[in-house]
Design an enzyme around this catalytic site. Structure first.
Site, short mmCIF file in Angstrom:
data_model
loop_
_atom_site.label_atom_id
_atom_site.label_comp_id
_atom_site.label_asym_id
_atom_site.label_seq_id
_atom_site.Cartn_x
_atom_site.Cartn_y
_atom_site.Cartn_z
N LYS A 29 -1.79 11.41 3.78
CA LYS A 29 -2.78 12.45 3.46
C LYS A 29 -2.62 13.57 4.48
CE LYS A 29 -5.82 9.24 1.05
NZ LYS A 29 -5.70 7.84 1.39
N THR A 85 -4.12 5.62 6.01
CA THR A 85 -2.91 5.86 5.23
C THR A 85 -2.04 6.81 6.06
OG1 THR A 85 -3.95 7.74 4.15
CG2 THR A 85 -4.02 5.65 2.97
N ASP A 101 -11.84 3.53 9.19
CA ASP A 101 -10.78 3.85 8.22
C ASP A 101 -10.63 5.38 8.22
OD1 ASP A 101 -9.33 4.57 6.00
OD2 ASP A 101 -10.35 3.19 4.63
N TYR A 126 15.84 -7.09 3.64
CA TYR A 126 14.66 -7.90 3.95
C TYR A 126 14.50 -7.99 5.45
CZ TYR A 126 12.48 -9.66 -0.23
OH TYR A 126 11.74 -9.76 -1.38
N GLU A 137 11.46 -9.50 6.93
CA GLU A 137 10.16 -10.17 7.14
C GLU A 137 10.02 -10.57 8.61
OE1 GLU A 137 10.75 -13.04 4.09
OE2 GLU A 137 9.10 -12.27 2.89
N ARG A 142 4.00 7.71 1.51
CA ARG A 142 2.89 6.91 1.01
C ARG A 142 2.90 5.56 1.72
NH1 ARG A 142 -0.43 7.77 -2.84
NH2 ARG A 142 0.49 9.83 -2.90
N1 DSN Z 1 -7.34 7.42 -3.71
C1 DSN Z 1 -7.50 7.93 -2.38
C2 DSN Z 1 -8.24 9.21 -2.38
O1 DSN Z 1 -7.97 10.00 -3.24
O2 DSN Z 1 -9.05 9.46 -1.50
C3 DSN Z 1 -8.10 6.96 -1.47
O3 DSN Z 1 -7.45 5.75 -1.61
#
Ligand code: DSN
Length: 433
Positions: A241, A238, A212, A61, A63, A247
């Site tokens: 990607k 994120t 975003d 932990y 925090e 993730r």
């Molecule tokens: N689910 C993602 C996507 O496939 O673009 C976005 O959160």
């Protein structure tokens, strides 16, 4: 099969204590190794990123933030979180980074908690035009507790920017609704985003600009897509990607006051203990993205996406907006055959070892579980070393399978089996990292 000996060894050890779970993981490894992954939001991480996730950091932990934790024993967690923060700031050339969000949706929710009050109006692109559920979908917290207004694309097919953001309309919507926050950045938008024009629209109504960049983060980090900085006040993303990390989520800013609010929104506002093993893996991924070969990788992502789009166009499919500038494309299947749906295409292609997701195209008359489109992307195949010639071959296979599906079950079964064998061969030539 996973090719990395440490991953293999870890699975063997796991099998000794839990064969049921180990076998499922091994089967998934085999699925990934032998199929062509075209889901635009997915990728294959490096062994180094994978190893950092499966470590003792998950036991702790932590925090709080480095130097200000609510638990003892955080010395190494402070170190690793600082490394992740520093690398993120270097990568995106900004002053503040919060590496704790569990996901992109959590990062957006934290930005809302930090910057808006319940009921406040914000402007975004609607999900069905390529936006995201955390950008104001009625069933999402962003749409339930806030007041989304949406700006349009150009819907007139004679317009030179057909199906691209209508920046004049963004300004019009901002003038009319006076949103507190203007969101840009999308999950199914194949064109370059003009962050400068977005900031002009935000400034005209005194809105905070939130970019975003979840989908394009890797391209932004390497200069293959223009950066939202210095235009955006806050940037969410994120890490899994095009950035090819674990993730997770990330929030960036150049504004000290906003970054303090963001930190408080993540903890204690929304999250408890950070996932320190994931933060370590983020640090490793950011380190990889800072290397020169990552820029070459991102350039190849775009070249491969363009090759796939060109190949599909040659087979009679319509690529929305006429093509792609980034890693993703939306394929309007109706141009090939009016009866073709995204749901059928996704299912038929999966049987042939080509993994995609159905996706609505702008103004799609079909419901989201059916759709007239497929969203395809090149980050994962590019990681495996596919080039433009390979992507043309993939386009040909996609068309063979879909044409067979339209002909009937027998033809589909024969064609999928044949293409599945060729897909396996191509995957063998391009093993996972
Ligand atoms: N689910 C993602 C996507 O496939 O673009 C976005 O959160």
């Amino acid at each position: 099969m996973p090719h990395d000996p440490i991953t293999d060894a870890a699975l063997d050890l796991l099998r000794e204590t839990d064969a049921e779970v180990a076998d499922i993981i091994a089967a998934e490894g085999a699925r990934q190794a032998t199929t062509i992954e075209l889901i635009a939001s997915e990728n294959h991480v490096s062994p180094a990123v994978m190893h950092a996730m499966g470590t003792c950091l998950t036991n702790k932990y932590a925090e709080g933030y480095p130097g200000a934790r609510y638990y003892g024993g955080c010395v190494h967690h402070d170190q690793v979180e600082r490394v992740a923060q520093d690398r993120a700031k270097q990568l995106f050339n900004c002053n503040f980074a919060n590496v704790q969000p569990h996901s992109g949706a959590s990062a957006n929710a934290a930005a809302f908690l930090a910057l808006l009050k319940p009921g406040d109006t914000f402007a975004s692109l609607v999900l069905s035009d390529g936006g995201h559920l955390s950008h104001g979908l009625k069933v999402n917290m962003s749409g339930k507790w806030f007041n989304p207004v949406h700006y349009p694309l150009h819907y007139d097919e004679n317009h030179p920017q057909f199906e691209q953001i209508d920046y004049d309309a963004v300004k019009r919507v901002c003038r009319e609704h006076q949103p507190k926050l203007l969101m840009c950045g999308y999950s199914a938008y194949p064109r370059v985003i003009d962050f400068k024009l977005m900031r002009e629209a935000a400034d005209e109504c005194g809105a905070i600009m939130l970019a975003d960049i979840a989908h394009i983060a890797g391209l932004v980090a390497t200069g293959v897509h223009p950066s939202p900085f210095p235009h955006a006040h806050v940037v969410t993303t994120t890490t899994h990607k095009t950035l090819r990390g674990p993730r997770g989520g990330l929030i960036l800013s150049d504004d000290e006051e906003m970054s303090k609010k963001i930190n408080r929104a993540i903890f204690p506002g929304m999250q408890g203990g950070p996932l320190m093993h994931i933060i370590a893996a983020k640090a490793v991924a950011f380190g990889e993205a800072l290397r020169p070969d990552f820029k070459a990788y991102c350039q190849q992502i775009v070249a491969n996406a363009r090759a796939l789009a060109a190949g599909l166009s040659e087979h009679g499919y319509r690529i929305t907006s006429g093509g792609t500038d980034n890693h993703v494309m939306l394929v309007d299947l109706r141009a090939r055959d009016q009866n073709l749906t995204g749901a059928d295409a996704e299912r038929w292609l999966e049987a042939a070892g080509i993994i995609t997701n159905k996706n609505g195209v702008p103004n799609d008359p079909r419901p989201p579980r059916v759709t007239s489109g497929l969203r395809l992307g090149s980050p994962a195949t590019t990681t495996r070393g596919f080039n433009e010639t390979d992507m043309h071959q993939v386009a040909a296979w996609i068309d063979e399978v879909l044409a067979a599906g339209l002909t009937g079950e027998d033809q589909l079964a024969r064609t999928s089996q044949r293409v599945r064998a060729s897909v396996r061969e191509m995957c063998d030539q391009h093993p996972l990292p």
